[in-house]
Structures are given as structure tokens and as C-alpha cells.
Design an enzyme around this catalytic site. Structure first.
Site, PDB file in Angstrom:
ATOM      1  N   ASP A   1       0.829  -1.214   0.000  1.00  0.00           N
ATOM      2  CA  ASP A   1       0.000   0.000   0.000  1.00  0.00           C
ATOM      3  C   ASP A   1       0.862   1.263   0.000  1.00  0.00           C
ATOM      4  O   ASP A   1       0.495   2.279  -0.581  1.00  0.00           O
ATOM      5  CB  ASP A   1      -0.909   0.013   1.238  1.00  0.00           C
ATOM      6  CG  ASP A   1      -1.969  -1.062   1.163  1.00  0.00           C
ATOM      7  OD1 ASP A   1      -2.638  -1.158   0.128  1.00  0.00           O
ATOM      8  OD2 ASP A   1      -2.118  -1.833   2.137  1.00  0.00           O
ATOM      9  N   GLY A   2       2.027   1.164   0.680  1.00  0.00           N
ATOM     10  CA  GLY A   2       2.922   2.326   0.743  1.00  0.00           C
ATOM     11  C   GLY A   2       3.360   2.762  -0.644  1.00  0.00           C
ATOM     12  O   GLY A   2       3.582   3.952  -0.886  1.00  0.00           O
TER      13      GLY A   2
ATOM     14  N   ASN B   1      -4.505   8.630   2.073  1.00  0.00           N
ATOM     15  CA  ASN B   1      -5.024   8.012   3.302  1.00  0.00           C
ATOM     16  C   ASN B   1      -5.546   9.057   4.279  1.00  0.00           C
ATOM     17  O   ASN B   1      -6.728   9.136   4.520  1.00  0.00           O
ATOM     18  CB  ASN B   1      -3.926   7.218   4.009  1.00  0.00           C
ATOM     19  CG  ASN B   1      -3.911   5.758   3.575  1.00  0.00           C
ATOM     20  OD1 ASN B   1      -4.784   5.307   2.862  1.00  0.00           O
ATOM     21  ND2 ASN B   1      -2.905   5.021   4.025  1.00  0.00           N
TER      22      ASN B   1
ATOM     23  N   ASP C   1      -4.233  12.280  22.236  1.00  0.00           N
ATOM     24  CA  ASP C   1      -2.970  12.108  21.518  1.00  0.00           C
ATOM     25  C   ASP C   1      -2.999  12.775  20.159  1.00  0.00           C
ATOM     26  O   ASP C   1      -1.957  12.987  19.557  1.00  0.00           O
ATOM     27  CB  ASP C   1      -2.662  10.612  21.347  1.00  0.00           C
ATOM     28  CG  ASP C   1      -2.055  10.028  22.611  1.00  0.00           C
ATOM     29  OD1 ASP C   1      -1.901  10.781  23.588  1.00  0.00           O
ATOM     30  OD2 ASP C   1      -1.736   8.827  22.622  1.00  0.00           O
TER      31      ASP C   1
HETATM   32  N1  LIG Z   1      -1.389   2.552  14.192  1.00  0.00           N
HETATM   33  C1  LIG Z   1      -1.512   2.417  12.884  1.00  0.00           C
HETATM   34  O1  LIG Z   1      -2.285   1.614  12.355  1.00  0.00           O
HETATM   35  C2  LIG Z   1      -0.688   3.292  11.981  1.00  0.00           C
HETATM   36  C3  LIG Z   1       0.305   4.119  12.506  1.00  0.00           C
HETATM   37  C4  LIG Z   1       1.019   4.919  11.617  1.00  0.00           C
HETATM   38  C5  LIG Z   1       0.738   4.892  10.249  1.00  0.00           C
HETATM   39  N2  LIG Z   1      -0.220   4.071   9.788  1.00  0.00           N
HETATM   40  C6  LIG Z   1      -0.593   4.054   8.371  1.00  0.00           C
HETATM   41  O2  LIG Z   1       0.489   3.823   7.528  1.00  0.00           O
HETATM   42  C7  LIG Z   1       0.277   4.594   6.371  1.00  0.00           C
HETATM   43  C8  LIG Z   1       1.561   4.750   5.631  1.00  0.00           C
HETATM   44  O3  LIG Z   1       1.821   3.509   5.028  1.00  0.00           O
HETATM   45  P1  LIG Z   1       3.316   3.064   4.700  1.00  0.00           P
HETATM   46  O4  LIG Z   1       3.242   1.779   3.955  1.00  0.00           O
HETATM   47  O5  LIG Z   1       4.055   4.216   4.108  1.00  0.00           O
HETATM   48  O6  LIG Z   1       3.880   2.836   6.157  1.00  0.00           O
HETATM   49  P2  LIG Z   1       4.242   1.454   6.898  1.00  0.00           P
HETATM   50  O7  LIG Z   1       5.366   0.802   6.168  1.00  0.00           O
HETATM   51  O8  LIG Z   1       4.401   1.801   8.323  1.00  0.00           O
HETATM   52  O9  LIG Z   1       2.947   0.547   6.676  1.00  0.00           O
HETATM   53  C9  LIG Z   1       1.721   0.800   7.297  1.00  0.00           C
HETATM   54  C10 LIG Z   1       0.752  -0.374   7.104  1.00  0.00           C
HETATM   55  O10 LIG Z   1      -0.522   0.184   6.852  1.00  0.00           O
HETATM   56  C11 LIG Z   1      -1.085  -0.456   5.702  1.00  0.00           C
HETATM   57  N3  LIG Z   1      -1.905   0.477   4.966  1.00  0.00           N
HETATM   58  C12 LIG Z   1      -1.521   1.615   4.342  1.00  0.00           C
HETATM   59  N4  LIG Z   1      -2.573   2.192   3.760  1.00  0.00           N
HETATM   60  C13 LIG Z   1      -3.639   1.384   4.007  1.00  0.00           C
HETATM   61  C14 LIG Z   1      -5.019   1.449   3.673  1.00  0.00           C
HETATM   62  N5  LIG Z   1      -5.495   2.469   2.988  1.00  0.00           N
HETATM   63  N6  LIG Z   1      -5.833   0.463   4.098  1.00  0.00           N
HETATM   64  C15 LIG Z   1      -5.354  -0.553   4.826  1.00  0.00           C
HETATM   65  N7  LIG Z   1      -4.073  -0.661   5.178  1.00  0.00           N
HETATM   66  C16 LIG Z   1      -3.223   0.304   4.780  1.00  0.00           C
HETATM   67  C17 LIG Z   1       0.099  -0.910   4.868  1.00  0.00           C
HETATM   68  O11 LIG Z   1      -0.264  -2.033   4.072  1.00  0.00           O
HETATM   69  C18 LIG Z   1       1.103  -1.296   5.931  1.00  0.00           C
HETATM   70  O12 LIG Z   1       0.949  -2.626   6.303  1.00  0.00           O
HETATM   71  C19 LIG Z   1      -0.299   5.879   6.883  1.00  0.00           C
HETATM   72  O13 LIG Z   1      -1.012   6.562   5.906  1.00  0.00           O
HETATM   73  C20 LIG Z   1      -1.165   5.384   8.022  1.00  0.00           C
HETATM   74  O14 LIG Z   1      -2.491   5.198   7.627  1.00  0.00           O
HETATM   75  C21 LIG Z   1      -0.941   3.273  10.631  1.00  0.00           C
HETATM   76  N1  LIG Z   2       8.822   4.411  -5.317  1.00  0.00           N
HETATM   77  C1  LIG Z   2       9.097   4.653  -4.043  1.00  0.00           C
HETATM   78  N2  LIG Z   2      10.035   5.563  -3.694  1.00  0.00           N
HETATM   79  C2  LIG Z   2      10.317   5.821  -2.410  1.00  0.00           C
HETATM   80  N3  LIG Z   2       9.734   5.200  -1.380  1.00  0.00           N
HETATM   81  C3  LIG Z   2       8.792   4.286  -1.637  1.00  0.00           C
HETATM   82  C4  LIG Z   2       8.425   3.967  -2.985  1.00  0.00           C
HETATM   83  N4  LIG Z   2       7.484   2.999  -2.951  1.00  0.00           N
HETATM   84  C5  LIG Z   2       7.259   2.746  -1.652  1.00  0.00           C
HETATM   85  N5  LIG Z   2       8.041   3.500  -0.860  1.00  0.00           N
HETATM   86  C6  LIG Z   2       8.088   3.493   0.599  1.00  0.00           C
HETATM   87  O1  LIG Z   2       8.542   2.214   1.017  1.00  0.00           O
HETATM   88  C7  LIG Z   2       7.836   1.824   2.187  1.00  0.00           C
HETATM   89  C8  LIG Z   2       7.355   0.391   2.051  1.00  0.00           C
HETATM   90  O2  LIG Z   2       6.528   0.267   0.914  1.00  0.00           O
HETATM   91  P1  LIG Z   2       5.263  -0.669   0.882  1.00  0.00           P
HETATM   92  O3  LIG Z   2       4.327  -0.329   1.973  1.00  0.00           O
HETATM   93  O4  LIG Z   2       4.741  -0.611  -0.501  1.00  0.00           O
HETATM   94  O5  LIG Z   2       5.907  -2.088   1.102  1.00  0.00           O
HETATM   95  P2  LIG Z   2       5.689  -3.101   2.256  1.00  0.00           P
HETATM   96  O6  LIG Z   2       6.018  -2.454   3.538  1.00  0.00           O
HETATM   97  O7  LIG Z   2       6.438  -4.328   1.874  1.00  0.00           O
HETATM   98  O8  LIG Z   2       4.164  -3.432   2.131  1.00  0.00           O
HETATM   99  P3  LIG Z   2       3.200  -3.791   3.327  1.00  0.00           P
HETATM  100  O9  LIG Z   2       3.102  -2.536   4.110  1.00  0.00           O
HETATM  101  O10 LIG Z   2       1.938  -4.217   2.667  1.00  0.00           O
HETATM  102  O11 LIG Z   2       3.887  -4.892   4.051  1.00  0.00           O
HETATM  103  C9  LIG Z   2       6.685   2.814   2.357  1.00  0.00           C
HETATM  104  O12 LIG Z   2       6.946   3.621   3.481  1.00  0.00           O
HETATM  105  C10 LIG Z   2       6.685   3.654   1.130  1.00  0.00           C
HETATM  106  O13 LIG Z   2       6.442   5.014   1.395  1.00  0.00           O
END
Ligand SMILES: NC(=O)c1ccc[n+]([C@@H]2O[C@H](COP(=O)([O-])OP(=O)(O)OC[C@H]3O[C@@H](n4cnc5c(N)ncnc54)[C@H](O)[C@@H]3O)[C@@H](O)[C@H]2O)c1
Ligand SMILES: Nc1ncnc2c1ncn2[C@@H]1O[C@H](COP(=O)(O)OP(=O)(O)OP(=O)(O)O)[C@@H](O)[C@H]1O
Length: 526
Positions: free
Chosen positions: A292-293, A371, A401
Site C-alpha cells: 500500500d505504501g 489516506n 494524543d
Molecule cells: N497505528 C496504525 O495503524 C498506523 C500508525 C502509523 C501509520 N499508519 C498508516 O500507515 C500509512 C503509511 O503507510 P506506509 O506503507 O508508508 O507505512 P508502513 O510501512 O508503516 O505501513 C503501514 C501499514 O498500513 C497499511 N496500509 C496503508 N494504507 C492502508 C489502507 N489504505 N488500508 C489498509 N491498510 C493500509 C500498509 O499495508 C502497511 O501494512 C499511513 O497513511 C497510516 O495510515 C498506521
Molecule cells: N517508489 C518509491 N520511492 C520511495 N519510497 C517508496 C516507494 N514505494 C514505496 N516507498 C516506501 O517504502 C515503504 C514500504 O513500501 P510498501 O508499503 O509498498 O511495502 P511493504 O512495507 O512491503 O508493504 P506492506 O506494508 O503491505 O507490508 C513505504 O513507506 C513507502 O512510502
């Protein structure tokens, strides 16, 4: 006419004058009047009546109350309109400032695309199937040809042509289950013969149909992953060799692929932000490889319109990612050649207004989130204290918080963890979810998508406040600073594997194991 009757007539006239004065203020510069001042003003307009008639006294008292109420309503409206006018003024000055600083071609392009898309957006809600003089098919939905015909030529054209030609046109149409070609009524409310009625509630899906095969695909990939890198290079080869597609990748990926093999000489990238800003005019489709990131990252590259996204799963959760990477040939083949359903995921546009700069013209671009925007207490161990307004109405003070302002797509992310409801991504709304509120009665809210939210750090706040955008780009908010957010006109269209609802339910079942419970045994009480 008796003296008392004459006094009452004067009362009437003065009440009218008093209300009219408040209305006049709407058009000029308004300073809001306190209710005490308002009360004093009402009494000044309605002097005490010197009569022994009790009824007349009662009536005069009632008139004073009415006058006061009317005046307060008018003042409230004037204040709200003044605030709206102020925001509009800021927006227009911002637009004018940008128009000066940006190059004329870029300005022209973005404006004409914006205008056309605004036109299309209005068609999305007020469907008309009329035939377009400029060449739009006019049948079964919205045609993107108009936008493409109007791509702006200009002195900078050469540098854009360096990369690729135009993107291909496509059409959007609405259908329902079992009726993929059906054209459905899009008016939400009709008012016929004096009766208000809501339109038929069919399962509306949005279909995207290319007018000619897509030519250009942008890859956005999760960094530092060998499996993602390997799949990216395999998919790029396949798209080039089997479909003759032009490929864009991020500058980092371009370097990686060229180091790997000079075969990838054909891939294109961008050198600077200005080139990146025109990407949406060249790219037909975005492919994301990651979790999703990566979808959030892809969305963040586009500050305006976003081409449709086909997201392939290579992460752990993949809530917004319906396509299995192992079957990329079949999935991409379908998306490139056949109509497919899309989910229009709304984004929020956020502005930070500094107290120190509140009287200046805001020139910063909005920050777009897919998001949520979060305001939290950062490193501070004190409660955050935030004043929240919805349009010009006070909502509440958050003591806890922090606060999450989320899109419906973000409802399954941080907002869910903070106790917010899960919302289908096509429900038009904004989630207002507190984080650990220090109050027993603070339940999350879902507000309509057309409102503007303002979160302000009051001067008497003990703690700091920090804003972050899709979990990134933290900004400190000091006392007096405010965060303004509303729904952006630029959603993220994501391709569905089946349709929007089926994909959403699959995600909450498989991704979150929603309501997973063993069934009861049959041998219990009758
Ligand atoms: N306590 C929490 O649940 C918490 C805390 C901080 C951030 N986040 C979320 O993480 C997002 C950033 O994602 P990232 O991947 O860059 O960080 P990350 O690597 O910390 O991953 C966050 C997790 O949230 C999931 N996620 C992201 N968007 C989602 C969505 N729309 N629906 C369901 N799951 C989703 C991702 O799959 C990942 O597993 C923020 O937008 C925020 O929503 C969640
Ligand atoms: N093209 C990109 N350039 C820089 N950062 C990126 C890029 N794609 C993803 N990222 C960053 O890398 C991090 C991990 O990406 P992503 O959530 O897609 O992978 P993941 O952690 O393996 O997936 P999941 O959260 O489902 O386990 C995220 O914080 C996202 O912001």
C-alpha cells in the site's frame, strides 16, 4: 395612532433596519460582532415603551427578542460569508501569484486540463449524454478525447516531445451488476411535481474503456527489494516486446535498469520537478509494484490529475492492491485491451497556515493525501489541544494524543487502528477520528465530502502538535497555526480486479480477517 402604537411601529422598522445592516456587512469587510454588542444594539433600537398596558409591554418584549434573534442570525451568516470570501480571496491571489511565476505554457496546459476536468467532474454528478461538438462520442459516459485534443502547444513543447507523444483517450461509463453496458441515471435527487425523490439505487460501477490501446506506462516500485526489481525488469521487457509500450520509470529505477543491461536504453524518466509535473499528460497507466505504501507514493507524485493505477501486490497486506503479481501477463493484458472497472479514491488537499503569515497571501501548493492527515503530540508528553471547525461551525476541542482526518480509502489504515469505522472507498465522506481522546464520549465522526475542515492550535495549548501526511513529511504546528483540509478535485483512479465492492470486501476479509469466527456447533440448545 396612539403613542404606544407609534412606538411599536418604530420598533418594527428598526428591527428591519438592524437586520438589513447585518446583511450589508456581508459584502463589505466584516468584523464579527459579539452577542453582547448585538444585544446592546437591539436595545438601542428598541427603547422602553412608556405605557401601562401590560399586553403592549409583553409584545414589545417579544419584538425585542425577535429582533435580537434575527440580528444574531444575520451576523452569523455575514461572518461565515466573510470567512468564505477570505478563503476565496486567498485562493484567487494564490492562483494569480502562480500564474505569474509559472511558465506560460505549463500554466496554459494545466489550466486547460483543469477546466476540462472540472467540466468532466460536473458531468460525473450531473450526467448528460449529449453529443459533444468537439468530437466526444457522447455515448455512454465521459470521453477524454476533448482534453487530449486541447493539449496546449507552446514554446516549451519541444522539451515535452523529447519524451513521448500524447496519452490515449478513454471513456468512462456507469454500469450495474449484470448490465455492463447500461447507462444509469446519475441525478442523485430529483424534484418532480413537487415531490423530492432520490434516484434509483443501482450498484453503480465506473467502467474505463480505451478508445485506442494505451501507449505509455509508468512503473512505480518499492525500493530496496530484489523481488520487486526482478519483476519490474521482467514486466518492462514483456510490455515492450509484446505490446510495444513506452515505459517511464522513476530516476532511481532508470539508473538501476541501465546498470543491469543496456537493453533498457528505451526507458524514459524525468530530470526535474517541472518535467514530473507534466507526467500526467503523457502517461496512460501507472503500474505499482509493492505494498500500500507504494500506491501512496505513486499518488504523492501527482499533485493534480492522476492516470489510472494498476497495483500489483508484493507487500504483506495490500489493501488497495487487488492484482496478483504472478498473473501479471493476464491482468495487464486485460487492462490494456478490455474495459475495466475503477474505484475513484478521493484525496484530501491540505494547507498549513502559519499564524505569523495569516495576513499574507498563501503561495504554497496544497499537500495531497490518499489516506489521511494526522495531527499528533509528537515527542511531547502533554495532551494535544486542538480546536476543530467544519466550514464555519465549531466542531469540538480535541484533548488527547491527536486527530486523524482521513479519506474513505484511509479508513482501513490509521483511522481504523484509532477506532474509526471502515468505509467503502466510494462513499463520499471525510472521517474525523480522534487518537486516544481523554474523554469518554468522543466518538469518531464521518462528515460529508463537501466540507472544509480547520484544525487550529490555540495559544493556550500546553503541548506541541505535529502534522503528517500519509505517514510522511512531518510538520510542526505552533500556537495559532492552522491546518485546512478539504476533498481534492483530483482522485486516484485504481483498477479493480472484479469491481469496487467485491475488491473492498475481499481486502477486509483477507487482509484484516474481518469478523472471522468459528461457527457454533449444531448440538446446542434448540
Ligand atoms: N497505528 C496504525 O495503524 C498506523 C500508525 C502509523 C501509520 N499508519 C498508516 O500507515 C500509512 C503509511 O503507510 P506506509 O506503507 O508508508 O507505512 P508502513 O510501512 O508503516 O505501513 C503501514 C501499514 O498500513 C497499511 N496500509 C496503508 N494504507 C492502508 C489502507 N489504505 N488500508 C489498509 N491498510 C493500509 C500498509 O499495508 C502497511 O501494512 C499511513 O497513511 C497510516 O495510515 C498506521
Ligand atoms: N517508489 C518509491 N520511492 C520511495 N519510497 C517508496 C516507494 N514505494 C514505496 N516507498 C516506501 O517504502 C515503504 C514500504 O513500501 P510498501 O508499503 O509498498 O511495502 P511493504 O512495507 O512491503 O508493504 P506492506 O506494508 O503491505 O507490508 C513505504 O513507506 C513507502 O512510502
Amino acid at each position: 395612532m396612539s403613542a404606544d402604537e407609534a412606538a411599536l411601529k418604530t420598533c418594527h422598522e428598526r428591527i428591519n433596519l438592524s437586520v438589513a445592516a447585518s446583511h450589508q456587512a456581508e459584502n463589505g469587510s466584516v468584523t464579527t460582532v459579539s452577542s453582547k454588542e448585538s444585544e446592546e444594539a437591539t436595545y438601542a433600537f428598541l427603547p422602553p415603551i412608556e405605557s401601562t398596558d401590560a399586553h403592549l409591554h409583553e409584545f414589545a418584549e417579544a419584538m425585542r427578542t425577535v429582533g435580537k434573534a434575527l440580528r444574531q442570525v444575520a451576523e452569523g451568516k455575514a461572518a461565515a460569508q466573510a470567512e468564505a470570501a477570505e478563503w476565496k480571496r486567498k485562493y484567487e491571489s494564490e492562483k494569480a501569484a502562480k500564474a505569474h511565476t509559472h511558465h506560460s505554457v505549463i500554466k496554459g496546459c494545466s489550466n486547460c486540463v483543469k477546466d476540462k476536468l472540472e467540466h468532466l467532474a460536473s458531468k460525473l454528478t450531473l450526467e448528460t449524454a449529449s453529443v459533444d461538438e468537439t468530437g466526444c462520442c457522447g455515448n455512454h459516459g465521459i470521453c477524454s478525447r476533448q482534453i487530449l485534443q486541447d493539449q496546449c502547444p507552446g514554446p516549451n513543447r519541444k522539451s515535452d516531445d523529447r519524451i513521448v507523444g500524447r496519452k490515449v483517450p478513454f471513456r468512462l461509463s456507469w454500469g450495474s451488476n449484470g448490465d455492463k453496458n447500461g447507462q444509469h441515471k446519475h441525478d442523485f435527487v430529483s424534484f418532480e411535481k413537487g415531490d423530492i425523490t432520490t434516484a434509483e439505487r443501482s450498484n453503480k460501477q465506473i467502467f474505463l474503456k480505451w478508445d485506442s490501446p494505451p501507449q505509455t506506462v509508468l512503473f512505480v516500485t518499492k525500493p530496496n527489494s530484489n523481488s520487486v526489481h526482478a519483476l519490474c525488469s521482467e514486466m518492462v521487457r514483456w510490455l515492450k516486446e509484446h505490446n510495444n509500450i513506452n515505459i517511464f520509470v522513476e530516476p532511481r529505477v532508470s539508473k538501476e535498469l541501465l546498470i543491469e543491461d543496456s537493453y533498457f536504453n528505451f526507458i524514459q524518466t524525468w530530470d526535474n520537478d517541472q518535467e514530473m509535473k507534466t507526467l500526467h499528460t503523457k502517461v496512460d497507466l501507472i503500474v505499482t509494484l509493492g505494498g500500500d505504501g507504494t500506491v501512496l507514493w505513486a499518488a504523492s507524485l501527482f499533485k493534480g490529475p492522476v492516470p489510472p493505477v494498476v497495483a500489483f501486490s508484493l507487500g504483506s497486506l495490500g489493501f488497495m492492491i487487488p492484482f496478483p503479481s504472478e498473473q501479471y501477463r493476464e491482468c495487464l493484458g486485460n487492462v490494456l485491451k478490455r474495459p475495466f472497472t475503477i474505484t475513484l479514491r478521493s484525496r484530501l488537499q491540505c494547507h498549513v497556515i502559519r499564524d505569523a503569515a495569516k495576513d499574507e497571501v498563501e503561495t504554497g501548493e496544497p499537500i495531497l493525501v490518499l489516506n489521511e492527515v494526522t495531527i499528533d503530540r509528537g515527542m511531547s508528553s502533554y495532551l494535544t489541544y486542538l480546536e476543530c471547525y467544519c466550514d464555519s461551525s465549531f466542531v469540538t476541542c480535541v484533548q488527547g494524543d491527536g486527530l486523524i482526518i482521513s479519506t474513505t480509502s484511509g479508513s482501513t489504515a490509521y483511522s481504523l487502528a484509532a477506532g474509526g469505522s471502515m468505509v467503502h472507498p466510494q462513499v463520499p465522506g471525510i472521517l474525523f477520528t480522534p487518537i486516544c481522546p481523554h474523554s469518554l464520549s468522543f466518538r469518531p465522526l464521518i462528515l460529508p465530502e463537501y466540507v472544509t475542515l480547520r484544525v487550529q492550535v490555540p495559544f493556550n495549548s500546553r503541548g506541541q502538535a505535529w502534522a503528517s501526511f500519509d505517514g510522511k513529511g512531518r510538520i510542526q504546528l505552533g500556537p495559532g497555526d492552522a491546518l485546512i483540509c478539504s476533498v481534492s478535485p483530483w482522485p486516484l483512479p485504481t483498477a479493480c480486479l472484479v469491481d469496487s465492492t467485491t475488491d473492498f470486501l475481499r481486502s477486509i476479509h483477507e487482509g484484516l480477517h474481518w469478523n472471522l469466527r468459528k461457527s457454533q456447533a449444531l448440538d446446542g440448545p434448540a
